[in-house]
Design a protein around this motif. Structure first.
Motif, PDB file in Angstrom:
ATOM      1  N   SER A 118       0.807  -1.221   0.000  1.00  0.00           N
ATOM      2  CA  SER A 118       0.000   0.000   0.000  1.00  0.00           C
ATOM      3  C   SER A 118       0.840   1.270   0.000  1.00  0.00           C
ATOM      4  O   SER A 118       0.283   2.371  -0.043  1.00  0.00           O
ATOM      5  CB  SER A 118      -0.925   0.012   1.219  1.00  0.00           C
ATOM      6  N   VAL A 119       2.175   1.133   0.052  1.00  0.00           N
ATOM      7  CA  VAL A 119       3.055   2.303   0.052  1.00  0.00           C
ATOM      8  C   VAL A 119       3.252   2.767  -1.381  1.00  0.00           C
ATOM      9  O   VAL A 119       3.563   1.966  -2.271  1.00  0.00           O
ATOM     10  CB  VAL A 119       4.406   1.970   0.715  1.00  0.00           C
ATOM     11  N   GLY A 120       3.103   4.082  -1.616  1.00  0.00           N
ATOM     12  CA  GLY A 120       3.161   4.607  -2.978  1.00  0.00           C
ATOM     13  C   GLY A 120       4.552   4.580  -3.581  1.00  0.00           C
ATOM     14  O   GLY A 120       4.767   3.994  -4.645  1.00  0.00           O
ATOM     15  N   THR A 121       5.517   5.195  -2.916  1.00  0.00           N
ATOM     16  CA  THR A 121       6.863   5.321  -3.464  1.00  0.00           C
ATOM     17  C   THR A 121       7.890   5.048  -2.368  1.00  0.00           C
ATOM     18  O   THR A 121       7.558   4.926  -1.191  1.00  0.00           O
ATOM     19  CB  THR A 121       7.091   6.733  -4.036  1.00  0.00           C
ATOM     20  N   ASP A 122       9.147   4.969  -2.778  1.00  0.00           N
ATOM     21  CA  ASP A 122      10.233   4.805  -1.811  1.00  0.00           C
ATOM     22  C   ASP A 122      10.311   6.002  -0.869  1.00  0.00           C
ATOM     23  O   ASP A 122      10.653   5.853   0.317  1.00  0.00           O
ATOM     24  CB  ASP A 122      11.567   4.617  -2.547  1.00  0.00           C
ATOM     25  N   ALA A 123      10.003   7.193  -1.392  1.00  0.00           N
ATOM     26  CA  ALA A 123      10.025   8.386  -0.548  1.00  0.00           C
ATOM     27  C   ALA A 123       8.950   8.301   0.533  1.00  0.00           C
ATOM     28  O   ALA A 123       9.164   8.704   1.683  1.00  0.00           O
ATOM     29  CB  ALA A 123       9.833   9.643  -1.392  1.00  0.00           C
ATOM     30  N   ASP A 124       7.774   7.773   0.176  1.00  0.00           N
ATOM     31  CA  ASP A 124       6.713   7.601   1.173  1.00  0.00           C
ATOM     32  C   ASP A 124       7.134   6.595   2.240  1.00  0.00           C
ATOM     33  O   ASP A 124       6.855   6.788   3.431  1.00  0.00           O
ATOM     34  CB  ASP A 124       5.430   7.132   0.493  1.00  0.00           C
ATOM     35  N   LEU A 125       7.792   5.516   1.816  1.00  0.00           N
ATOM     36  CA  LEU A 125       8.254   4.523   2.780  1.00  0.00           C
ATOM     37  C   LEU A 125       9.287   5.114   3.727  1.00  0.00           C
ATOM     38  O   LEU A 125       9.264   4.861   4.940  1.00  0.00           O
ATOM     39  CB  LEU A 125       8.831   3.319   2.040  1.00  0.00           C
ATOM     40  N   GLU A 126      10.186   5.910   3.197  1.00  0.00           N
ATOM     41  CA  GLU A 126      11.199   6.549   4.037  1.00  0.00           C
ATOM     42  C   GLU A 126      10.563   7.511   5.029  1.00  0.00           C
ATOM     43  O   GLU A 126      10.965   7.573   6.196  1.00  0.00           O
ATOM     44  CB  GLU A 126      12.205   7.294   3.154  1.00  0.00           C
ATOM     45  N   GLN A 127       9.540   8.260   4.580  1.00  0.00           N
ATOM     46  CA  GLN A 127       8.844   9.173   5.481  1.00  0.00           C
ATOM     47  C   GLN A 127       8.135   8.407   6.591  1.00  0.00           C
ATOM     48  O   GLN A 127       8.133   8.824   7.757  1.00  0.00           O
ATOM     49  CB  GLN A 127       7.828  10.004   4.684  1.00  0.00           C
ATOM     50  N   MET A 128       7.541   7.259   6.258  1.00  0.00           N
ATOM     51  CA  MET A 128       6.864   6.443   7.260  1.00  0.00           C
ATOM     52  C   MET A 128       7.837   5.992   8.343  1.00  0.00           C
ATOM     53  O   MET A 128       7.550   6.088   9.535  1.00  0.00           O
ATOM     54  CB  MET A 128       6.221   5.227   6.587  1.00  0.00           C
ATOM     55  N   PHE A 129       9.000   5.501   7.937  1.00  0.00           N
ATOM     56  CA  PHE A 129       9.965   4.997   8.901  1.00  0.00           C
ATOM     57  C   PHE A 129      10.575   6.119   9.732  1.00  0.00           C
ATOM     58  O   PHE A 129      10.921   5.913  10.895  1.00  0.00           O
ATOM     59  CB  PHE A 129      11.062   4.213   8.182  1.00  0.00           C
ATOM     60  N   GLN A 130      10.706   7.304   9.173  1.00  0.00           N
ATOM     61  CA  GLN A 130      11.236   8.428   9.940  1.00  0.00           C
ATOM     62  C   GLN A 130      10.283   8.868  11.034  1.00  0.00           C
ATOM     63  O   GLN A 130      10.712   9.405  12.061  1.00  0.00           O
ATOM     64  CB  GLN A 130      11.545   9.595   9.001  1.00  0.00           C
ATOM     65  N   GLU A 131       8.982   8.646  10.850  1.00  0.00           N
ATOM     66  CA  GLU A 131       7.994   9.060  11.837  1.00  0.00           C
ATOM     67  C   GLU A 131       7.737   7.998  12.901  1.00  0.00           C
ATOM     68  O   GLU A 131       6.997   8.245  13.848  1.00  0.00           O
ATOM     69  CB  GLU A 131       6.677   9.409  11.133  1.00  0.00           C
TER      70      GLU A 131
END
Length: 485
Positions: A297-310
């Motif tokens: 369900s994650v759109g892009t690698d950038a979205d995944l990185e933002q998720m893990f940073q939060e």
């Protein structure tokens, strides 16, 4: 025609004509208004027209005065609506609110119902009433606090079906004085209160419907590790490894040697062997929150990185069924049919796990039914530090499960004591083949015999025979025609 009313037995004299009397009153009022001076009426209208202007002026003056007082005499702390600390403060306020609150927000509560009859009705849902307030004045430890909610962020929370009425909007906590230390102490007290309330639960977080922020998805009672059945020695080794990792001394050892402070685990085995249950049990055992990451369900690698940073540092990150996301790169490179193209790439996941931008201090758990399909780069040492196999249940574990299901402490209607339960458990386990059935399948059998350990022990042999026939039927190969229709 006028209707006259007479008193019985008296002379026939008209006492009251309602219609004529009403017209007379209206005429009297009209003549009295006509005698007023028009200049006086204009004065009344002019005075009335200044009331809204005066009210707006008073409101503006009040806001300016409050802003000046707040700037000069108040110290404040603002907590965003999506932060877990926000929920802690709101929980404390709701627990210590006045019982005479008259303003509520009502909404349909979606979730399990305690009424079994109501749960069977498709449209029957309980109503949830949440205290509706904008400003609260509190007295705590000799200080007066003012807590203000920002309702511009409250409407978006109400539209979320998973919203439970706690938190969701920005709040500002203020107190009189030059220092914010009293506010910080109050916030810490709220956090400790919320931790005490949640010590018997595991909070599971998931991304919201828009993928923009982490939101509490569920609050599950802590699952004891005794309820997850697999090799005892492996279980103790796993718990010891996690306990050692979470030790503050371990973190200092890692940092002093410039080693990345993170730990990864891979739980693998057939479906229904308790991989997800073990993840929740570990979170409850060590008092950690669980963050569920759904890679598809994650759109892009950038979205995944933002998720893990939060994601906060001290928690469990669960990546379920990782084998269903990517296959081995060798098959991917060959362009074989059936490979699913994902928005999020394998390299993006590897980067958030241990790349330059990866965060530290978390426990990452990956689960899979087919470990042979995983890319070797994903499960190499450093990303996966320990692999735990959860297989079919053994006879010893079946005996332990029987004792746990029918323990006298659980309020079973059976009159058997613990010694009799253990005897039945041995009889029960002797009929369960070694390493044949999953724990979840055996648990399904127990669901039909929760009130009678005697029936469970006497019916297990027939159930095993029936399930073995089902298993043998699954071994037949199904051949379909490749001819195009």
């Amino acid at each position: 025609m006028a209707y006259l009313f007479h008193a019985g037995g008296a002379a026939s004299q008209p006492l009251l004509d309602p219609w004529s009397h009403g017209i007379g009153v209206m005429k009297d009022v009209f003549f009295r208004w006509s005698e007023l001076d028009l200049t006086q009426i204009g004065s009344f209208v002019a005075i009335a027209s200044t009331v809204p202007t005066a009210w707006r002026f008073l409101q503006h003056t009040g806001r300016e005065l409050y802003g000046w007082i707040r700037q000069c005499f108040l110290a404040s702390v603002t907590i965003p609506g999506g932060d877990p600390l926000n929920r802690s403060v709101v929980k404390w306020i709701l627990a210590n609110r006045s019982r005479h609150s008259r303003s509520f927000t009502g909404r349909t509560k979606i979730g399990p119902s305690s009424d079994r009859a109501a749960a069977l009705k498709k449209t029957q849902h309980p109503t949830q009433y949440c205290s509706h307030w904008h400003t609260r004045w509190l007295w705590y430890c000799g200080n007066i606090f003012v807590v203000t909610r920002a309702f511009d962020s409250f409407s978006s929370s109400l539209s979320d079906p998973s919203y439970d009425g706690v938190g969701g909007e920005d709040i500002t906590i203020s107190c009189f004085g030059w220092s914010a230390e009293p506010v910080k102490r109050f916030i810490e007290a709220c956090r400790e209160y919320a931790d005490r309330q949640a010590q018997f639960f595991v909070i599971i977080y998931a991304r919201d419907r828009y993928g923009l922020a982490w939101q509490p998805k569920a609050r599950k009672p802590i699952r004891l590790l005794e309820t997850v059945h697999f090799d005892k020695e492996v279980k103790q080794e796993l718990l010891g490894d996690i306990r050692n990792y979470l030790d503050s001394k371990t973190q200092l050892r890692y940092q002093s040697r410039s080693m990345p402070y993170r730990r990864g685990y891979l739980f693998y085995g057939p479906p229904g062997t308790g991989k997800s249950s073990l993840s929740v049990a570990i979170a409850g055992e060590f008092g950690l929150d669980l963050y569920e990451v759904k890679i598809p369900s994650v759109g892009t690698d950038a979205d995944l990185e933002q998720m893990f940073q939060e994601i906060p540092p001290r928690c469990v990150v669960l990546l379920e069924d990782i084998d269903a996301v990517w296959v081995d790169r060798s098959s991917s490179d060959s362009g074989s049919e059936g490979n699913h193209v994902q928005n999020c790439t394998l390299s993006g996941l590897l980067n958030v796990l241990d790349g330059v931008g990866s965060q530290e201090g978390r426990i990452v758990i990956m689960t899979t039914n087919h470990p042979e399909q995983l890319d070797s780069a994903l499960i190499r040492p450093g990303r996966v530090d320990m692999k735990v196999y959860l297989g079919n249940i053994s006879q010893k574990s079946a005996e332990e499960m029987f004792i746990r299901m029918f323990s006298p402490d659980l309020g079973c209607t059976s009159r058997l004591d613990m010694e009799q339960i253990q005897e039945l458990a041995v009889q029960f386990a002797s009929n369960v083949p070694e390493d044949t059935f999953t724990p979840s399948l055996l648990q399904g059998f127990f669901q039909h015999h929760l009130e009678s350990p005697e029936n469970a022990a006497s019916n297990i042999a027939a159930w095993v025979k029936k399930e073995l026939v089902k298993t043998s039927d699954k071994d037949f190969e199904l051949i379909t025609s490749k001819r195009k229709l």
